[in-house]
Write an enzyme that holds these catalytic residues in place. Structure first.
Site, mmCIF file in Angstrom:
data_model
loop_
_atom_site.group_PDB
_atom_site.id
_atom_site.type_symbol
_atom_site.label_atom_id
_atom_site.label_comp_id
_atom_site.label_asym_id
_atom_site.label_seq_id
_atom_site.Cartn_x
_atom_site.Cartn_y
_atom_site.Cartn_z
ATOM 1 N N SER A 43 -22.943 -8.202 -25.321
ATOM 2 C CA SER A 43 -23.081 -6.936 -26.055
ATOM 3 C C SER A 43 -22.045 -6.780 -27.158
ATOM 4 O O SER A 43 -20.843 -6.854 -26.913
ATOM 5 C CB SER A 43 -22.925 -5.748 -25.114
ATOM 6 N N HIS A 45 -27.930 -6.438 -29.323
ATOM 7 C CA HIS A 45 -28.349 -7.817 -29.056
ATOM 8 C C HIS A 45 -29.407 -8.205 -30.088
ATOM 9 O O HIS A 45 -30.537 -7.731 -30.036
ATOM 10 C CB HIS A 45 -28.932 -7.940 -27.644
ATOM 11 N N HIS A 90 -31.709 -9.357 -20.272
ATOM 12 C CA HIS A 90 -31.094 -8.987 -18.993
ATOM 13 C C HIS A 90 -32.148 -8.736 -17.915
ATOM 14 O O HIS A 90 -33.282 -8.380 -18.213
ATOM 15 C CB HIS A 90 -30.271 -7.700 -19.150
ATOM 16 N N TYR A 139 -32.152 -6.175 -16.015
ATOM 17 C CA TYR A 139 -32.541 -4.752 -16.002
ATOM 18 C C TYR A 139 -33.625 -4.426 -17.010
ATOM 19 O O TYR A 139 -34.259 -3.385 -16.940
ATOM 20 C CB TYR A 139 -31.315 -3.830 -16.183
ATOM 21 N N GLU A 140 -33.862 -5.338 -17.981
ATOM 22 C CA GLU A 140 -34.937 -5.103 -18.946
ATOM 23 C C GLU A 140 -36.309 -5.376 -18.321
ATOM 24 O O GLU A 140 -37.335 -5.114 -18.932
ATOM 25 C CB GLU A 140 -34.746 -5.989 -20.186
ATOM 26 N N ALA A 148 -19.821 -8.431 -22.095
ATOM 27 C CA ALA A 148 -18.992 -7.229 -22.036
ATOM 28 C C ALA A 148 -18.945 -6.843 -20.557
ATOM 29 O O ALA A 148 -19.935 -6.988 -19.848
ATOM 30 C CB ALA A 148 -19.621 -6.114 -22.846
ATOM 31 N N MET A 172 -23.531 -6.865 -16.255
ATOM 32 C CA MET A 172 -24.955 -6.904 -15.872
ATOM 33 C C MET A 172 -25.629 -8.206 -16.318
ATOM 34 O O MET A 172 -26.826 -8.212 -16.600
ATOM 35 C CB MET A 172 -25.674 -5.702 -16.491
ATOM 36 N N SER A 173 -24.882 -9.294 -16.403
ATOM 37 C CA SER A 173 -25.466 -10.545 -16.918
ATOM 38 C C SER A 173 -24.725 -11.756 -16.349
ATOM 39 O O SER A 173 -24.110 -11.675 -15.295
ATOM 40 C CB SER A 173 -25.358 -10.550 -18.445
ATOM 41 N N ASN A 223 -14.380 -1.577 -21.345
ATOM 42 C CA ASN A 223 -13.974 -0.269 -20.814
ATOM 43 C C ASN A 223 -13.292 -0.515 -19.476
ATOM 44 O O ASN A 223 -13.614 -1.471 -18.781
ATOM 45 C CB ASN A 223 -15.205 0.629 -20.627
ATOM 46 N N HIS A 277 -22.128 3.221 -23.161
ATOM 47 C CA HIS A 277 -22.769 2.080 -23.824
ATOM 48 C C HIS A 277 -22.256 1.952 -25.263
ATOM 49 O O HIS A 277 -21.998 0.845 -25.740
ATOM 50 C CB HIS A 277 -24.294 2.187 -23.787
HETATM 51 N N1 HPA Z 1 -20.213 -1.641 -15.741
HETATM 52 C C1 HPA Z 1 -21.183 -2.577 -15.751
HETATM 53 N N2 HPA Z 1 -21.450 -3.314 -16.789
HETATM 54 C C2 HPA Z 1 -20.708 -3.146 -17.895
HETATM 55 C C3 HPA Z 1 -19.677 -2.205 -17.957
HETATM 56 C C4 HPA Z 1 -19.409 -1.409 -16.810
HETATM 57 O O1 HPA Z 1 -18.522 -0.545 -16.793
HETATM 58 N N3 HPA Z 1 -19.119 -2.284 -19.192
HETATM 59 C C5 HPA Z 1 -19.788 -3.257 -19.844
HETATM 60 N N4 HPA Z 1 -20.754 -3.790 -19.070
#
Ligand code: HPA
Length: 290
Positions: free
Chosen positions: A34, A65, A87, A89-90, A117, A218-219, A242, A262
């Protein structure tokens, strides 16, 4: 034919298609996470193919992306960059998400560099940190979603791949040495994949810390599994976009603000790109040492 049964012949067909269009033989494949797609801007003699024009590649629906395969030279090496990934989740299946790795490996890539990320679980992390992935926890796989589920084709890899050193030690040593040389701080830690798309609850976060994870995203894990199945060397770098606080307690100063997470991930990604590009270029320049 569903993607669960895409195999040897489909890999060959897609590889030949790309070869005909790009006329390049990659040695290193890079997947950008990301906000990190700008890594591809440094590629020389670049040939770009949108995923939509490559058979069986999946268009990405996520902001940040781009969705194109960029092939060309970086530091004198032949590189293929997936600018943007798809991903779980998509809604895509894991064999579909990981199909490009099999294709690029068939074309010649023997090394995978994967970036993502991630949310920092280690409380000493700060947003903008880079974390060299030393290992991962396959939480999604333990729940039954593994890209290798189903019949195994021994021509692609073994039925029971060894994951005891998934992230190549030689590549990690090179990465640490390059980071030191360039004065870039490179943290180290274990990545855990959560399926998403929801971010974690405070209880999720306590659980993930307890099981030994330093960053959550998430990847990455399915891609690394398939690369290892194919016998590729893997290097993984997380951008800590983050830092996840330990507790979310109501405050009289106002509500906790999570709505912008996000966007925070994307903004932090664009800030970290120069540092990450520098590091990856340096690693590619010295990849022969691994
Ligand atoms: N959680 C899950 N996936 C992420 C996060 C998060 O805080 N930040 C970037 N991808």
């Amino acid at each position: 034919m569903t993607e669960e049964t895409w195999g040897w012949n489909e890999i060959e067909e897609t590889a030949s298609h790309i070869q005909r269009r790009a006329r390049r033989v990659p040695s290193v494949m890079i997947i950008t996470g990301s906000g990190l797609g700008a890594l591809a801007d440094d590629i020389e003699e670049a040939v770009s193919l949108p995923y939509a024009e490559i058979p069986r590649f999946s268009p990405t629906s996520v902001l940040g992306h781009a969705g194109e395969l960029v092939m060309g030279q970086l530091e004198g090496r032949e590189i293929a960059i997936m600018r943007g990934r798809v991903h779980f989740y998509e809604g895509y299946s894991l064999p579909r998400i990981t199909f490009p790795i099999r294709v690029l490996h068939r074309m010649g890539a023997d090394t995978l560099i994967v970036t993502n990320a991630a949310g920092g679980l280690d409380e000493s992390f700060e947003a903008g940190d880079l974390m060299l992935i030393t290992d991962h926890i396959n939480l999604v796989g333990m729940a039954g979603f593994n890209p290798l589920r189903g019949p195994n084709d021994e021509r692609l890899g073994p039925r029971f791949p060894d994951m005891s050193s998934a992230y190549d030690e030689g590549l990690r040593v090179v990465a640490l040495s390059v980071a030191q040389e360039l004065g870039i701080e490179l943290r180290q830690g274990t990545y855990v994949m959560a399926a998403g798309p929801t971010f974690e609850t405070p209880a999720d976060v306590r659980f993930l810390r307890l099981i030994g994870a330093d960053a959550v995203g998430m990847s990455t894990v399915p891609e690394v599994i398939v690369a290892r199945h194919e016998g590729m060397k893997v290097l993984g770098i997380s951008h800590v976009s983050n830092v996840i606080p330990s507790t979310h307690v109501p405050s009289i100063d106002g509500p906790n603000e999570d709505e912008g997470l996000h966007q925070e991930v994307l903004d932090s990604g664009s800030r970290v790109v120069p540092k990450l590009s520098h590091l990856i270029r340096g690693i590619i320049g010295r990849i022969h040492e691994a």
